[in-house]
Design a protein around this motif. Structure first.
Motif, PDB file in Angstrom:
ATOM      1  N   LEU A  19      38.623  33.797  46.907  1.00  0.00           N
ATOM      2  CA  LEU A  19      39.393  35.011  47.214  1.00  0.00           C
ATOM      3  C   LEU A  19      40.415  35.305  46.124  1.00  0.00           C
ATOM      4  O   LEU A  19      40.614  36.469  45.757  1.00  0.00           O
ATOM      5  CB  LEU A  19      40.069  34.883  48.579  1.00  0.00           C
ATOM      6  CG  LEU A  19      39.108  34.924  49.772  1.00  0.00           C
ATOM      7  CD1 LEU A  19      39.843  34.545  51.061  1.00  0.00           C
ATOM      8  CD2 LEU A  19      38.462  36.290  49.909  1.00  0.00           C
ATOM      9  N   ALA A  22      38.509  36.788  43.223  1.00  0.00           N
ATOM     10  CA  ALA A  22      38.157  38.188  43.487  1.00  0.00           C
ATOM     11  C   ALA A  22      39.388  39.089  43.400  1.00  0.00           C
ATOM     12  O   ALA A  22      39.316  40.190  42.842  1.00  0.00           O
ATOM     13  CB  ALA A  22      37.499  38.320  44.856  1.00  0.00           C
ATOM     14  N   ALA A  23      40.511  38.636  43.922  1.00  0.00           N
ATOM     15  CA  ALA A  23      41.740  39.444  43.896  1.00  0.00           C
ATOM     16  C   ALA A  23      42.223  39.665  42.471  1.00  0.00           C
ATOM     17  O   ALA A  23      42.610  40.785  42.101  1.00  0.00           O
ATOM     18  CB  ALA A  23      42.828  38.772  44.732  1.00  0.00           C
ATOM     19  N   ARG A  26      39.815  42.120  40.769  1.00  0.00           N
ATOM     20  CA  ARG A  26      40.031  43.504  41.223  1.00  0.00           C
ATOM     21  C   ARG A  26      41.319  44.066  40.644  1.00  0.00           C
ATOM     22  O   ARG A  26      41.366  45.220  40.216  1.00  0.00           O
ATOM     23  CB  ARG A  26      40.050  43.566  42.745  1.00  0.00           C
ATOM     24  CG  ARG A  26      38.657  43.327  43.348  1.00  0.00           C
ATOM     25  CD  ARG A  26      38.662  43.379  44.859  1.00  0.00           C
ATOM     26  NE  ARG A  26      39.064  44.686  45.360  1.00  0.00           N
ATOM     27  CZ  ARG A  26      38.289  45.753  45.427  1.00  0.00           C
ATOM     28  NH1 ARG A  26      37.038  45.672  45.023  1.00  0.00           N
ATOM     29  NH2 ARG A  26      38.733  46.898  45.911  1.00  0.00           N
ATOM     30  N   GLU A  31      41.416  48.101  40.679  1.00  0.00           N
ATOM     31  CA  GLU A  31      40.699  48.573  41.857  1.00  0.00           C
ATOM     32  C   GLU A  31      41.628  48.536  43.057  1.00  0.00           C
ATOM     33  O   GLU A  31      42.587  47.777  43.095  1.00  0.00           O
ATOM     34  CB  GLU A  31      39.461  47.702  42.102  1.00  0.00           C
ATOM     35  CG  GLU A  31      38.435  47.854  40.988  1.00  0.00           C
ATOM     36  CD  GLU A  31      37.221  46.976  41.172  1.00  0.00           C
ATOM     37  OE1 GLU A  31      37.291  46.024  41.958  1.00  0.00           O
ATOM     38  OE2 GLU A  31      36.216  47.240  40.518  1.00  0.00           O
ATOM     39  N   GLY A  33      43.549  47.914  46.445  1.00  0.00           N
ATOM     40  CA  GLY A  33      43.899  46.630  47.029  1.00  0.00           C
ATOM     41  C   GLY A  33      43.520  46.479  48.483  1.00  0.00           C
ATOM     42  O   GLY A  33      44.213  45.792  49.219  1.00  0.00           O
ATOM     43  N   VAL A  35      41.606  45.164  51.863  1.00  0.00           N
ATOM     44  CA  VAL A  35      41.021  43.905  52.303  1.00  0.00           C
ATOM     45  C   VAL A  35      39.500  44.013  52.309  1.00  0.00           C
ATOM     46  O   VAL A  35      38.801  43.075  51.909  1.00  0.00           O
ATOM     47  CB  VAL A  35      41.559  43.518  53.705  1.00  0.00           C
ATOM     48  CG1 VAL A  35      40.834  42.300  54.252  1.00  0.00           C
ATOM     49  CG2 VAL A  35      43.052  43.279  53.651  1.00  0.00           C
ATOM     50  N   LEU A  38      38.289  43.659  48.780  1.00  0.00           N
ATOM     51  CA  LEU A  38      38.415  42.264  48.354  1.00  0.00           C
ATOM     52  C   LEU A  38      37.285  41.425  48.934  1.00  0.00           C
ATOM     53  O   LEU A  38      36.642  40.654  48.216  1.00  0.00           O
ATOM     54  CB  LEU A  38      39.771  41.695  48.789  1.00  0.00           C
ATOM     55  CG  LEU A  38      39.987  40.211  48.526  1.00  0.00           C
ATOM     56  CD1 LEU A  38      39.974  39.918  47.033  1.00  0.00           C
ATOM     57  CD2 LEU A  38      41.282  39.746  49.164  1.00  0.00           C
ATOM     58  N   THR A  41      33.981  42.163  47.240  1.00  0.00           N
ATOM     59  CA  THR A  41      33.890  41.543  45.919  1.00  0.00           C
ATOM     60  C   THR A  41      33.641  40.041  46.045  1.00  0.00           C
ATOM     61  O   THR A  41      32.848  39.461  45.304  1.00  0.00           O
ATOM     62  CB  THR A  41      35.183  41.791  45.121  1.00  0.00           C
ATOM     63  OG1 THR A  41      35.360  43.194  44.963  1.00  0.00           O
ATOM     64  CG2 THR A  41      35.145  41.124  43.760  1.00  0.00           C
ATOM     65  N   ALA A  42      34.319  39.416  46.988  1.00  0.00           N
ATOM     66  CA  ALA A  42      34.232  37.961  47.147  1.00  0.00           C
ATOM     67  C   ALA A  42      32.962  37.511  47.860  1.00  0.00           C
ATOM     68  O   ALA A  42      32.518  36.366  47.688  1.00  0.00           O
ATOM     69  CB  ALA A  42      35.454  37.456  47.907  1.00  0.00           C
TER      70      ALA A  42
END
Length: 127
Positions: A19, A22-23, A26, A31, A33, A35, A38, A41-42
């Motif tokens: 995570l 991914a954060a 991003r 990109e 923010g 959830v 995120l 992506t993760a």
């Protein structure tokens, strides 16, 4: 003696590492923010974590560097393959950054845990 909660904490640490990866990714691409974004992506990399944790070796030695290598391999390979399948592309630069970043995060916390454990063991054996 292995404590029953160690594997659970190690799995959570691996998920948190993905995570964080991914954060940061991003955020570096500016990109939104959310959830949901995120998690989207993760997700491919979290699937890789879960697949790696299916290995008896990882479950038996979850904090070890070898287990970390297996988790890194599973997370990176499966995550990159799934991402490529969904996006239709996989830039080499992204793959390299992914592997290096996940290595730092997934092996890094294990290295810190090993060092902390050794230092703690030395303190208790000196007394």
């Amino acid at each position: 003696m292995r404590r029953p909660r160690i594997p659970v904490l190690a799995l959570v640490a691996d998920a948190v590492a993905v995570l964080v990866f991914a954060a940061i990714g991003r955020a570096s691409h500016e990109e939104a923010g959310s959830v949901v974004g995120l998690l989207g992506t993760a997700a491919p990399f979290l699937v890789g974590v879960v697949a790696a944790w299916a290995s008896p070796w990882v479950r038996a030695h979850p904090v070890g560097i070898r287990a970390g290598g297996l988790v890194l391999a599973g997370t990176a390979v499966l995550g990159l393959l799934l991402r490529a399948a969904f996006t239709g592309r996989l830039p080499l630069s992204f793959a390299i950054v992914t592997v290096v970043s996940l290595a730092v995060l997934l092996l890094g916390w294990r290295g810190i845990a090993a060092l902390t454990s050794r230092l703690s063991h030395r303190r208790t054996s000196v007394r």
